[in-house]
Motif scaffolding. Structure first.
Motif, PDB file in Angstrom:
ATOM      1  N   GLN A  46       0.884  -1.156   0.000  1.00 25.19           N
ATOM      2  CA  GLN A  46       0.000   0.000   0.000  1.00 25.19           C
ATOM      3  C   GLN A  46       0.930   1.215   0.000  1.00 25.19           C
ATOM      4  O   GLN A  46       1.838   1.307   0.827  1.00 25.19           O
ATOM      5  CB  GLN A  46      -0.910  -0.028   1.234  1.00 25.19           C
ATOM      6  N   GLU A  58      -1.329  -5.316   2.512  1.00 25.64           N
ATOM      7  CA  GLU A  58      -2.507  -6.133   2.828  1.00 25.64           C
ATOM      8  C   GLU A  58      -2.126  -7.598   2.702  1.00 25.64           C
ATOM      9  O   GLU A  58      -1.539  -8.010   1.697  1.00 25.64           O
ATOM     10  CB  GLU A  58      -3.659  -5.802   1.869  1.00 25.64           C
ATOM     11  N   GLU A 149      -9.742  -4.991   7.899  1.00 28.41           N
ATOM     12  CA  GLU A 149     -10.607  -4.609   6.785  1.00 28.41           C
ATOM     13  C   GLU A 149     -11.932  -5.353   6.903  1.00 28.41           C
ATOM     14  O   GLU A 149     -11.972  -6.576   6.910  1.00 28.41           O
ATOM     15  CB  GLU A 149      -9.937  -4.932   5.442  1.00 28.41           C
ATOM     16  N   ALA A 177     -10.714  -0.389   8.546  1.00 27.02           N
ATOM     17  CA  ALA A 177     -10.954   0.109   7.190  1.00 27.02           C
ATOM     18  C   ALA A 177     -12.234  -0.519   6.661  1.00 27.02           C
ATOM     19  O   ALA A 177     -12.551  -1.667   6.971  1.00 27.02           O
ATOM     20  CB  ALA A 177      -9.784  -0.254   6.274  1.00 27.02           C
ATOM     21  N   ASP A 179     -13.854  -1.989   3.498  1.00 30.09           N
ATOM     22  CA  ASP A 179     -13.350  -2.556   2.245  1.00 30.09           C
ATOM     23  C   ASP A 179     -14.414  -2.475   1.154  1.00 30.09           C
ATOM     24  O   ASP A 179     -15.612  -2.458   1.449  1.00 30.09           O
ATOM     25  CB  ASP A 179     -12.989  -4.024   2.509  1.00 30.09           C
ATOM     26  N   ASN A 198     -10.206   4.331   7.727  1.00 29.64           N
ATOM     27  CA  ASN A 198      -9.788   4.276   6.340  1.00 29.64           C
ATOM     28  C   ASN A 198     -10.907   3.753   5.450  1.00 29.64           C
ATOM     29  O   ASN A 198     -11.629   2.847   5.845  1.00 29.64           O
ATOM     30  CB  ASN A 198      -8.584   3.315   6.256  1.00 29.64           C
ATOM     31  N   LYS A 200     -11.671   2.161   1.704  1.00 34.32           N
ATOM     32  CA  LYS A 200     -11.071   1.588   0.499  1.00 34.32           C
ATOM     33  C   LYS A 200     -12.071   1.652  -0.645  1.00 34.32           C
ATOM     34  O   LYS A 200     -13.122   0.996  -0.590  1.00 34.32           O
ATOM     35  CB  LYS A 200     -10.655   0.128   0.738  1.00 34.32           C
ATOM     36  N   ILE A 234      -7.976   4.926   0.480  1.00 30.60           N
ATOM     37  CA  ILE A 234      -7.082   4.132  -0.350  1.00 30.60           C
ATOM     38  C   ILE A 234      -7.855   3.622  -1.562  1.00 30.60           C
ATOM     39  O   ILE A 234      -8.982   3.163  -1.436  1.00 30.60           O
ATOM     40  CB  ILE A 234      -6.413   2.990   0.469  1.00 30.60           C
ATOM     41  N   GLU A 236      -8.160   0.952  -4.499  1.00 26.73           N
ATOM     42  CA  GLU A 236      -7.731  -0.416  -4.795  1.00 26.73           C
ATOM     43  C   GLU A 236      -7.763  -0.661  -6.291  1.00 26.73           C
ATOM     44  O   GLU A 236      -8.564  -0.054  -6.995  1.00 26.73           O
ATOM     45  CB  GLU A 236      -8.757  -1.400  -4.235  1.00 26.73           C
ATOM     46  N   CYS A 252      -6.317  11.483  -3.347  1.00 22.80           N
ATOM     47  CA  CYS A 252      -6.465  10.170  -2.708  1.00 22.80           C
ATOM     48  C   CYS A 252      -5.179   9.862  -1.937  1.00 22.80           C
ATOM     49  O   CYS A 252      -4.091   9.991  -2.469  1.00 22.80           O
ATOM     50  CB  CYS A 252      -6.709   9.118  -3.791  1.00 22.80           C
ATOM     51  N   GLN A 256      -3.253   1.103  -4.017  1.00 19.91           N
ATOM     52  CA  GLN A 256      -2.884  -0.305  -3.966  1.00 19.91           C
ATOM     53  C   GLN A 256      -3.288  -0.890  -5.302  1.00 19.91           C
ATOM     54  O   GLN A 256      -4.403  -0.652  -5.754  1.00 19.91           O
ATOM     55  CB  GLN A 256      -3.658  -0.977  -2.810  1.00 19.91           C
TER      56      GLN A 256
END
Ligand code: C2E
Ligand code: CA
Ligand code: CA
Length: 279
Positions: A46, A58, A149, A177, A179, A198, A200, A234, A236, A252, A256
């Protein structure tokens, strides 16, 4: 018509029988895999968008069958959930990932954050807090460097209970986080009520962002909302330079994805760290 009806009925039952016997075989395989240590973890970097620095990873489970073929979690996690095998499996993931990340911390990369996926069934276990506490204590990995997550689905049955549990996890010092944000029954009110660190952004938004203005607008809105609620974001599944440039422009925090690196074995991840790309 009657014949047809009968045939299709026949076909249906055959297929069901096939599916369930396949499933039983897979379930037996899965049980054996736990006993025979056939699981391994890969780690995907990440990266801080602004600096390109690796700030965490991760942990992603892989099933390495004796024959050498690697099975992706998409194929066995749903069955593991259904059979509750996800519980011992998830505990193994937690311990293994914390032990590995502790090694990286001790090797000088002490700022690295470890993200571990928690399945909804794991999240709902009464002894969840104890399990996490034990894993941290026994591996010596600091709570503040662990991020769990979870998906919005943890709150479908009982949102109050889920929020209470998240608060207890935060009290332990771990980060949370959300997800795959944007794919489930995302409700903006959840974002406000969940004690999250966080967010994602789910892959489809990121991947269509460069070609589709609506997706770009949605990503921008998600980042804006997350930041307003003091969460970091984050993205993805970042695969291209163009996506990266857009995400930078939209402020951002982290990315990842394959553009930076695929999930790597612990050995390869160690080599990547040593090559000096992180702090
Ligand atoms: P996820 O948590 O959303 O993990 C991200 C998935 O996207 C990973 O797939 C990763 O390899 C893949 N990915 C990363 N970057 C890119 C990219 O740039 N492009 C594309 N197309 N894909 C990318 P993976 O490893 O196959 O895992 C699939 C899912 O299985 C995970 O989705 C997660 O829901 C579940 N999973 C994996 N490991 C665990 C685990 O230890 N515990 C639990 N409960 N679930 C896990
Ligand atoms: Ca994840
Ligand atoms: Ca995800």
């Amino acid at each position: 018509a009657k014949e047809n009806g009968k045939n299709s009925y026949q076909f249906f039952t055959d297929e069901m029988a096939f599916t369930s016997s396949r499933k039983i075989a897979l379930e037996n395989d899965l049980r054996r895999a736990i006993t025979y240590d056939e699981f391994i973890l890969h780690y995907q970097p990440q990266v801080q968008t602004s600096t390109g620095e690796i700030i965490g990873m991760e942990a992603l489970i892989r099933w390495q069958k004796a024959a050498g073929d690697v099975i992706s979690p998409g194929e066995f996690i749903p069955l593991a959930e259904e059979t509750r095998l996800i519980l011992p499996m998830g505990e193994w993931v937690l311990y293994t990932a914390c032990r590995q990340a502790k090694e990286w911390h001790d090797a000088g990369f002490s700022q690295l954050k470890l993200a571990v996926n928690l399945s909804p069934l794991q999240f709902a276990q009464d002894d969840l807090l104890y399990t996490i506490e034990q894993a941290l204590e026994q591996t010596g990995f600091p709570a503040s460097s662990l991020e769990l997550e979870i998906t919005e689905s943890v709150a479908v049955d009982d949102a109050e209970k889920a929020i209470f549990r998240m608060q207890a996890l935060r009290q332990l010092g771990v980060q949370i986080a959300i997800d795959d944000f944007g794919t489930g029954y995302s409700s903006l009110s959840y974002l406000k009520r969940f004690p999250l660190n966080n967010l994602k952004i789910a892959q489809p938004f990121v991947q269509d962002m460069a070609a589709n203005l609506d997706d770009k607008a949605l990503v921008e809105a998600m980042i804006f909302i997350a930041h307003s609620l003091d969460m970091s974001v984050i993205a993805e599944g970042v695969e291209t330079e163009e996506q990266l440039a857009l995400l930078k422009e939209l402020d951002c925090d982290e990315i990842q994805g394959y553009f930076y690196s695929k999930p790597l074995t612990a050995e390869k991840f160690t080599a990547l760290l040593a090559s000096g790309l992180s702090s």
